[in-house]
Design an enzyme around this catalytic site. Structure first.
Site, mmCIF file in Angstrom:
data_model
loop_
_atom_site.group_PDB
_atom_site.id
_atom_site.type_symbol
_atom_site.label_atom_id
_atom_site.label_comp_id
_atom_site.label_asym_id
_atom_site.label_seq_id
_atom_site.Cartn_x
_atom_site.Cartn_y
_atom_site.Cartn_z
ATOM 1 N N GLY A 127 4.883 3.406 -4.861
ATOM 2 C CA GLY A 127 4.951 4.850 -5.001
ATOM 3 C C GLY A 127 5.496 5.553 -3.774
ATOM 4 O O GLY A 127 6.106 4.960 -2.893
ATOM 5 N N HIS B 165 14.089 3.639 -3.862
ATOM 6 C CA HIS B 165 13.449 3.264 -5.129
ATOM 7 C C HIS B 165 14.287 3.733 -6.316
ATOM 8 O O HIS B 165 14.442 3.011 -7.305
ATOM 9 C CB HIS B 165 12.056 3.887 -5.230
ATOM 10 C CG HIS B 165 11.098 3.465 -4.173
ATOM 11 N ND1 HIS B 165 10.649 4.321 -3.192
ATOM 12 C CD2 HIS B 165 10.491 2.274 -3.929
ATOM 13 C CE1 HIS B 165 9.804 3.683 -2.408
ATOM 14 N NE2 HIS B 165 9.695 2.438 -2.823
ATOM 15 N N LYS C 43 15.589 -4.092 2.101
ATOM 16 C CA LYS C 43 15.026 -3.630 3.370
ATOM 17 C C LYS C 43 13.899 -4.556 3.807
ATOM 18 O O LYS C 43 13.724 -4.822 4.989
ATOM 19 C CB LYS C 43 14.519 -2.195 3.271
ATOM 20 C CG LYS C 43 14.051 -1.650 4.633
ATOM 21 C CD LYS C 43 13.664 -0.210 4.569
ATOM 22 C CE LYS C 43 12.343 -0.020 3.887
ATOM 23 N NZ LYS C 43 11.204 -0.538 4.720
ATOM 24 N N ASP C 44 13.142 -5.050 2.830
ATOM 25 C CA ASP C 44 12.157 -6.097 3.119
ATOM 26 C C ASP C 44 12.734 -7.409 2.598
ATOM 27 O O ASP C 44 12.353 -7.903 1.531
ATOM 28 C CB ASP C 44 10.817 -5.786 2.471
ATOM 29 C CG ASP C 44 9.696 -6.677 3.007
ATOM 30 O OD1 ASP C 44 10.013 -7.757 3.556
ATOM 31 O OD2 ASP C 44 8.519 -6.305 2.874
ATOM 32 N N SER D 198 8.892 4.759 2.663
ATOM 33 C CA SER D 198 7.814 5.707 2.389
ATOM 34 C C SER D 198 7.064 6.064 3.661
ATOM 35 O O SER D 198 6.483 7.149 3.772
ATOM 36 C CB SER D 198 6.849 5.108 1.360
ATOM 37 O OG SER D 198 7.515 4.849 0.140
#
Length: 295
Positions: A36, A42, A154-155, A191
């Site tokens: 979220g 996203h 990104k990860d 986030s």
């Protein structure tokens, strides 16, 4: 289009089963797992899934078992209304918003552990983190049974972990890695960027600025040790930067490249990854270089 919000596992399974019955052999389901507080990164995953599948399921779940005891689970940013707006604009069909008790009615006694790709990088400083990630993604794969699942690079370590788990456990899911999305000034979208104060955010630009030079340094003939020293020196030019790690790894196995020759001679893709704190905010970033780029 306003996506349907589902909070119970049984209802989600019913919705997906109805879609598959209605579309028979042409039914394709895409899954975008998130925690979220959605941003453009996203949204890019949701759009990709919507382009490639008839049904896109977006999961929003802040997974407690992937947070350590001193990490930011309680203060992790949450904004359901904002998330649903992003989901609608990007093209999600179903939004799965379970509670912690829905996903874990009892303390889980069965977890998924992936060895070999979890010991370095974030895995070294966040023990148990990737067990939590692999466990919740495994649960989502069982619940949704998607044809494809979308993860941001990104990860990149997380992508490697999920791909290895998927292969080892024979999940019939195509893992779709998607490019890093950045702000106009280069900062990788996250986030957790909301935690940064203005000066921390300004100094955090050193991460993308440094990584943008890595390909050139490798082409110049740097070894792994020389490259990590150069990167650390550049990042330390910003006084608020507290380096957790700077590492070079072969990808996707996350092994050590040969130390006895320049990185430009690598026969495998190279991941140059880092984790740096600015104040209380931990940021990760990376660049993935393929053999055609590493000369």
């Amino acid at each position: 289009m306003t996506p349907k919000v589902v909070r119970q596992i049984a209802e989600l399974r019913e919705e997906i089963a109805a879609y598959r019955r209605a579309h028979a052999a042409s039914a394709q389901v895409g899954l975008v797992p998130t925690m979220g507080y959605l941003h453009e990164g996203h949204a890019s995953l949701i759009r990709r899934s919507a382009e490639e599948n008839g049904l896109t399921v977006l999961s929003i779940f802040v997974n407690p078992i992937q947070f350590g005891p001193n990490e930011d689970f309680d203060r992790y940013p949450r904004d359901e209304e904002r998330d649903l707006k992003v989901a609608a604009e990007a093209g999600a069909n179903l939004v799965f918003l379970p509670s912690v008790t829905e996903m874990y009615p009892d303390k889980p006694r069965t977890t998924v552990s992936v060895s070999g790709v979890t010991e370095r990088l974030c895995g070294a400083s966040r023990p148990g983190h990737f067990d939590g990630v692999a466990t919740v993604v495994s649960k989502l794969f069982h619940i949704v049974q998607p044809d494809r699942a979308y993860f941001g690079l990104k990860d990149a370590q997380q992508v490697s972990v999920i791909a290895r788990m998927t292969e080892d456990l024979n999940f019939p899911v195509d893992i779709v890695p998607c490019p890093i999305v950045r702000e106009q000034d280069g900062l990788a979208l996250s986030s957790r960027n909301v935690y940064l104060n203005p000066e921390e955010r300004r100094q955090a630009l050193i991460l993308s600025q440094t990584l943008s030079q890595v390909a050139g340094w490798i082409e110049d003939g740097m070894s792994e040790a020389e490259l990590t020293v150069r990167i650390r020196g550049r990042i330390r030019s910003q006084p608020l930067a507290d380096i957790e790690y700077v590492e070079v790894a072969t990808y996707p196995e996350l092994g050590h490249p040969p130390a006895d020759r320049p990185l430009r001679e690598s026969r495998e893709p190279l991941l140059v990854a880092l984790a740096v704190r600015f104040g209380k905010t931990r940021l990760i970033d990376n660049v993935l270089l393929f053999p055609s780029e590493v000369k």
